[in-house]
Motif scaffolding. Sequence first.
Motif, PDB file in Angstrom:
ATOM      1  N   LEU A  34       0.833  -1.201   0.000  1.00 28.29           N
ATOM      2  CA  LEU A  34       0.000   0.000   0.000  1.00 28.29           C
ATOM      3  C   LEU A  34       0.866   1.248   0.000  1.00 28.29           C
ATOM      4  CD1 LEU A  34      -2.791   1.323   0.174  1.00 28.29           C
ATOM      5  CD2 LEU A  34      -2.575   1.186   2.658  1.00 28.29           C
ATOM      6  N   GLY A  35       1.915   1.243   0.809  1.00 29.92           N
ATOM      7  CA  GLY A  35       2.843   2.376   0.833  1.00 29.92           C
ATOM      8  C   GLY A  35       3.533   2.580  -0.505  1.00 29.92           C
ATOM      9  N   VAL A  36       3.946   1.486  -1.112  1.00 29.17           N
ATOM     10  CA  VAL A  36       4.590   1.572  -2.434  1.00 29.17           C
ATOM     11  C   VAL A  36       3.607   2.109  -3.473  1.00 29.17           C
ATOM     12  CG1 VAL A  36       5.596   0.217  -4.303  1.00 29.17           C
ATOM     13  CG2 VAL A  36       6.315  -0.201  -1.968  1.00 29.17           C
ATOM     14  N   ALA A  37       2.381   1.615  -3.438  1.00 26.05           N
ATOM     15  CA  ALA A  37       1.377   2.055  -4.417  1.00 26.05           C
ATOM     16  C   ALA A  37       1.054   3.535  -4.254  1.00 26.05           C
ATOM     17  CB  ALA A  37       0.111   1.215  -4.275  1.00 26.05           C
ATOM     18  N   LEU A  38       0.850   3.980  -3.016  1.00 24.37           N
ATOM     19  CA  LEU A  38       0.542   5.394  -2.795  1.00 24.37           C
ATOM     20  C   LEU A  38       1.730   6.295  -3.101  1.00 24.37           C
ATOM     21  CD1 LEU A  38      -1.633   5.188   0.433  1.00 24.37           C
ATOM     22  CD2 LEU A  38      -2.372   5.611  -1.906  1.00 24.37           C
ATOM     23  N   ILE A  69       8.863  13.366  -3.528  1.00 27.04           N
ATOM     24  CA  ILE A  69       7.467  13.368  -3.069  1.00 27.04           C
ATOM     25  C   ILE A  69       6.957  11.937  -2.923  1.00 27.04           C
ATOM     26  CG2 ILE A  69       5.104  14.014  -3.701  1.00 27.04           C
ATOM     27  CD1 ILE A  69       6.792  16.367  -2.773  1.00 27.04           C
ATOM     28  N   GLY A  70       7.296  11.073  -3.875  1.00 26.11           N
ATOM     29  CA  GLY A  70       6.877   9.668  -3.791  1.00 26.11           C
ATOM     30  C   GLY A  70       7.452   8.968  -2.578  1.00 26.11           C
ATOM     31  N   ALA A  71       8.734   9.212  -2.287  1.00 24.03           N
ATOM     32  CA  ALA A  71       9.363   8.588  -1.117  1.00 24.03           C
ATOM     33  C   ALA A  71       8.750   9.104   0.178  1.00 24.03           C
ATOM     34  CB  ALA A  71      10.865   8.859  -1.138  1.00 24.03           C
ATOM     35  N   ILE A  72       8.461  10.390   0.232  1.00 21.99           N
ATOM     36  CA  ILE A  72       7.835  10.960   1.427  1.00 21.99           C
ATOM     37  C   ILE A  72       6.436  10.386   1.619  1.00 21.99           C
ATOM     38  CG2 ILE A  72       6.895  13.097   2.394  1.00 21.99           C
ATOM     39  CD1 ILE A  72       9.344  14.530   1.200  1.00 21.99           C
ATOM     40  N   ALA A  73       5.676  10.281   0.553  1.00 22.93           N
ATOM     41  CA  ALA A  73       4.318   9.739   0.664  1.00 22.93           C
ATOM     42  C   ALA A  73       4.335   8.284   1.126  1.00 22.93           C
ATOM     43  CB  ALA A  73       3.594   9.860  -0.672  1.00 22.93           C
ATOM     44  N   ALA A  74       5.255   7.491   0.584  1.00 22.22           N
ATOM     45  CA  ALA A  74       5.350   6.090   0.998  1.00 22.22           C
ATOM     46  C   ALA A  74       5.735   5.983   2.470  1.00 22.22           C
ATOM     47  CB  ALA A  74       6.364   5.358   0.125  1.00 22.22           C
ATOM     48  N   THR A  75       6.710   6.770   2.892  1.00 23.03           N
ATOM     49  CA  THR A  75       7.161   6.731   4.286  1.00 23.03           C
ATOM     50  C   THR A  75       6.048   7.169   5.232  1.00 23.03           C
ATOM     51  OG1 THR A  75       9.417   7.190   3.574  1.00 23.03           O
ATOM     52  CG2 THR A  75       8.911   7.559   5.884  1.00 23.03           C
ATOM     53  N   LEU A  76       5.356   8.243   4.886  1.00 26.67           N
ATOM     54  CA  LEU A  76       4.266   8.702   5.752  1.00 26.67           C
ATOM     55  C   LEU A  76       3.134   7.692   5.807  1.00 26.67           C
ATOM     56  CD1 LEU A  76       4.120  12.517   4.927  1.00 26.67           C
ATOM     57  CD2 LEU A  76       5.038  11.397   6.973  1.00 26.67           C
ATOM     58  N   THR A  77       2.877   6.990   4.719  1.00 29.58           N
ATOM     59  CA  THR A  77       1.853   5.942   4.729  1.00 29.58           C
ATOM     60  C   THR A  77       2.245   4.830   5.688  1.00 29.58           C
ATOM     61  OG1 THR A  77       1.246   6.415   2.451  1.00 29.58           O
ATOM     62  CG2 THR A  77       0.590   4.274   3.321  1.00 29.58           C
ATOM     63  N   TRP A  78       3.509   4.379   5.601  1.00 27.34           N
ATOM     64  CA  TRP A  78       3.969   3.309   6.486  1.00 27.34           C
ATOM     65  C   TRP A  78       3.931   3.753   7.941  1.00 27.34           C
ATOM     66  CZ3 TRP A  78       8.663   2.779   2.858  1.00 27.34           C
ATOM     67  CH2 TRP A  78       8.309   2.011   1.748  1.00 27.34           C
ATOM     68  N   LEU A  79       4.380   4.973   8.222  1.00 31.19           N
ATOM     69  CA  LEU A  79       4.395   5.450   9.598  1.00 31.19           C
ATOM     70  C   LEU A  79       2.979   5.637  10.145  1.00 31.19           C
ATOM     71  CD1 LEU A  79       7.307   8.044   9.506  1.00 31.19           C
ATOM     72  CD2 LEU A  79       7.328   5.748  10.496  1.00 31.19           C
ATOM     73  N   LEU A 103       0.209   4.038   9.208  1.00 29.75           N
ATOM     74  CA  LEU A 103      -0.432   2.743   9.433  1.00 29.75           C
ATOM     75  C   LEU A 103       0.198   2.020  10.618  1.00 29.75           C
ATOM     76  CD1 LEU A 103      -0.963   1.593   5.766  1.00 29.75           C
ATOM     77  CD2 LEU A 103      -2.685   2.341   7.392  1.00 29.75           C
ATOM     78  N   ALA A 104       1.514   2.186  10.796  1.00 28.16           N
ATOM     79  CA  ALA A 104       2.168   1.579  11.957  1.00 28.16           C
ATOM     80  C   ALA A 104       1.654   2.215  13.247  1.00 28.16           C
ATOM     81  CB  ALA A 104       3.678   1.741  11.836  1.00 28.16           C
ATOM     82  N   THR A 105       1.449   3.522  13.219  1.00 28.09           N
ATOM     83  CA  THR A 105       0.911   4.210  14.386  1.00 28.09           C
ATOM     84  C   THR A 105      -0.484   3.705  14.724  1.00 28.09           C
ATOM     85  OG1 THR A 105       2.205   6.183  13.855  1.00 28.09           O
ATOM     86  CG2 THR A 105       0.347   6.467  15.349  1.00 28.09           C
ATOM     87  N   LEU A 106      -1.316   3.541  13.690  1.00 27.67           N
ATOM     88  CA  LEU A 106      -2.654   3.018  13.929  1.00 27.67           C
ATOM     89  C   LEU A 106      -2.610   1.589  14.484  1.00 27.67           C
ATOM     90  CD1 LEU A 106      -4.599   4.303  10.802  1.00 27.67           C
ATOM     91  CD2 LEU A 106      -4.772   5.108  13.164  1.00 27.67           C
TER      92      LEU A 106
END
Length: 51
Positions: free
Chosen positions: A6-10, A31-41, A43-46
């Motif tokens: 999901l992080g890679v796709a976003l 921007i792509g790397a930031i979006a992927a990292t923020l997605t992973w972080l 979802l991990a937080t949730l």
Amino acid sequence: MPLFMLGVALGTLSGICTYALTTDGHLSAIIGAIAATLTWLGLATLAILDD
């Protein structure tokens, strides 16, 4: 593994959209790397807060 994909796709989608709007390859990669990292972080937080 689904969270990783999901992080890679976003991140890819964000990078493509940024490249389409700016035609700057370096900016879209960042921007792509930031979006992927923020997605992973996010979802991990949730997942941590859910426990």
